[in-house]
Design a protein around this motif. Structure first.
Motif, PDB file in Angstrom:
ATOM      1  N   UNK A 284       0.827  -1.205   0.000  1.00 41.58           N
ATOM      2  CA  UNK A 284       0.000   0.000   0.000  1.00 41.58           C
ATOM      3  C   UNK A 284       0.863   1.259   0.000  1.00 41.58           C
ATOM      4  N   UNK A 285       1.966   1.217   0.732  1.00 39.96           N
ATOM      5  CA  UNK A 285       2.880   2.346   0.716  1.00 39.96           C
ATOM      6  C   UNK A 285       3.435   2.587  -0.673  1.00 39.96           C
TER       7      UNK A 285
ATOM      8  N   UNK B  58      -5.903   5.352  -0.367  1.00 35.47           N
ATOM      9  CA  UNK B  58      -5.957   5.937   0.981  1.00 35.47           C
ATOM     10  C   UNK B  58      -7.186   5.446   1.736  1.00 35.47           C
ATOM     11  N   UNK B  59      -8.314   5.384   1.057  1.00 37.95           N
ATOM     12  CA  UNK B  59      -9.541   4.935   1.712  1.00 37.95           C
ATOM     13  C   UNK B  59      -9.473   3.463   2.075  1.00 37.95           C
ATOM     14  N   UNK B  60      -8.851   2.669   1.210  1.00 35.39           N
ATOM     15  CA  UNK B  60      -8.698   1.237   1.488  1.00 35.39           C
ATOM     16  C   UNK B  60      -7.830   1.016   2.724  1.00 35.39           C
ATOM     17  N   UNK B  61      -6.707   1.725   2.802  1.00 38.27           N
ATOM     18  CA  UNK B  61      -5.810   1.566   3.942  1.00 38.27           C
ATOM     19  C   UNK B  61      -6.488   2.060   5.224  1.00 38.27           C
ATOM     20  N   UNK B  62      -7.192   3.175   5.123  1.00 39.10           N
ATOM     21  CA  UNK B  62      -7.953   3.678   6.279  1.00 39.10           C
ATOM     22  C   UNK B  62      -8.906   2.601   6.794  1.00 39.10           C
ATOM     23  N   UNK B  63      -9.640   2.004   5.882  1.00 36.86           N
ATOM     24  CA  UNK B  63     -10.639   1.005   6.283  1.00 36.86           C
ATOM     25  C   UNK B  63      -9.981  -0.211   6.937  1.00 36.86           C
TER      26      UNK B  63
END
Length: 331
Positions: free
Chosen positions: A270-271, A290-295
């Motif tokens: 993800x990074x 960003x939204x995927x990692x947040x979730x």
């Protein structure tokens, strides 16, 4: 000649009115060569991830049409639609409309084909999933009836798969994948078209893996893990050749490792996806990542609180800001 031009890079895309007037006074062959070089640079920009400086130039489009370079002009418009889409630039819609005009005004089927494929892509990227599915189906029907163009059909079926996955119709997506696989295996496809299919396939199998995990279906978990592990490298290598699917592929790698309990590896992928998106100016894919990692970080089973110093709240805030900038409904 076209294949050669498409392999070129580093040629300036700036074509002022003075240059166009100058070229108009030269031999027709010289004009064709200039158009080929200029248009091929957009293709090079697309596949290399050099999206930030790409600009739409109406004078160049008109010159291409006046000299009868319909294929290059339609291809160029398609490349620009994609670049503007990836940047989150709504001018992509205006270029899409221009492509439709070229198809109808010049009665040119290749432009019509590109309008179907890139119209579905536009709707999918901007979150209008039901419309994207409808457009992909229309494209499949029209292309199959009028042209039988295999790459165009492969791209349309791939976009249909993605749409069905996003609508949680995994059974429909699996059925469509079987049809698309026939087109993918029937002949060799350029990385541009093959990348759509491989990414759609990986998206579907990643979602199927997550469903199997939620249902505790050990047999299906093993089947999906085996498939993804077998095909991940090929998907990644093809995506690296065309750039525009690369961020999504990295994001899917992260999801796969997260689902299989390797959260540290997931964060690395993800990074990498975020850095690639930032470097290319890919606002759409950056916001989705960003939204995927947040979730994922916010899940109860998360062993990590941050990604590269950013906590879930910060990731969510960045994603929502990008959505607002692109005038997209927060997904």
């Amino acid at each position: 000649m076209i294949a050669l031009l498409f392999s070129l890079g580093g040629i300036s895309r700036s074509v002022g009115k003075r240059n166009l007037d100058y070229c108009a006074c030269k031999l027709v062959d010289d004009i064709h060569s200039m158009i080929g070089v200029e248009f091929s640079q957009s293709f090079q920009n697309l596949v290399s991830g050099n999206w930030v400086q790409e600009r739409y130039e109406e004078d160049l489009i008109q010159l291409g049409l006046k000299t009868g370079e319909l294929f290059l002009t339609a291809s160029h418009l398609g490349m620009q639609i994609q670049i503007f889409l990836e940047r989150g630039d709504r001018e992509a819609e205006k270029i899409l409309e221009k492509l439709a005009v070229v198809g109808e005004l010049y009665d040119y089927d290749y432009a019509r084909l590109a309008h179907y494929t890139h119209g579905a892509l536009y709707l999918l990227k901007y979150g209008e999933i039901n419309k994207a599915l409808k457009r992909a189906n229309e494209g499949i029907t029209w292309i199959g009836k009028n042209l039988g163009n295999q790459p165009g059909l492969l791209m349309s079926y791939s976009l249909k798969i993605k749409s069905l996955v996003m609508l949680d119709d995994l059974a429909g997506a699996e059925e469509t994948l079987q049809v698309a696989s026939d087109f993918a295996n029937r002949q060799a496809h350029a990385p541009y078209f093959l990348s759509f299919f491989l990414t759609a396939s990986m998206l579907l199998h990643t979602r199927q893996l997550e469903e199997a995990i939620n249902c505790r279906d050990r047999k299906e978990i093993l089947r999906q893990k085996k498939y993804i592990a077998k095909n991940a490298r090929k998907t990644r290598n093809i995506a690296r050749k065309v750039s525009f699917e690369l961020i999504e592929v990295y994001r899917l790698h992260g999801i796969y490792f997260w689902l299989t309990g390797k959260q540290g590896k997931a964060l690395k992928w993800w990074g990498r996806a975020i850095r690639e998106a930032e470097q290319m100016g890919a606002k759409l894919e950056l916001s989705l990542t960003l939204m995927e990692v947040y979730r994922r970080l916010a899940e109860p089973g998360s062993n990590h609180e941050k990604l590269d110093g950013e906590d879930p709240a910060s990731l969510q805030q960045r994603a929502e800001q990008l959505y607002r900038e692109m005038d997209i409904k927060i997904q």
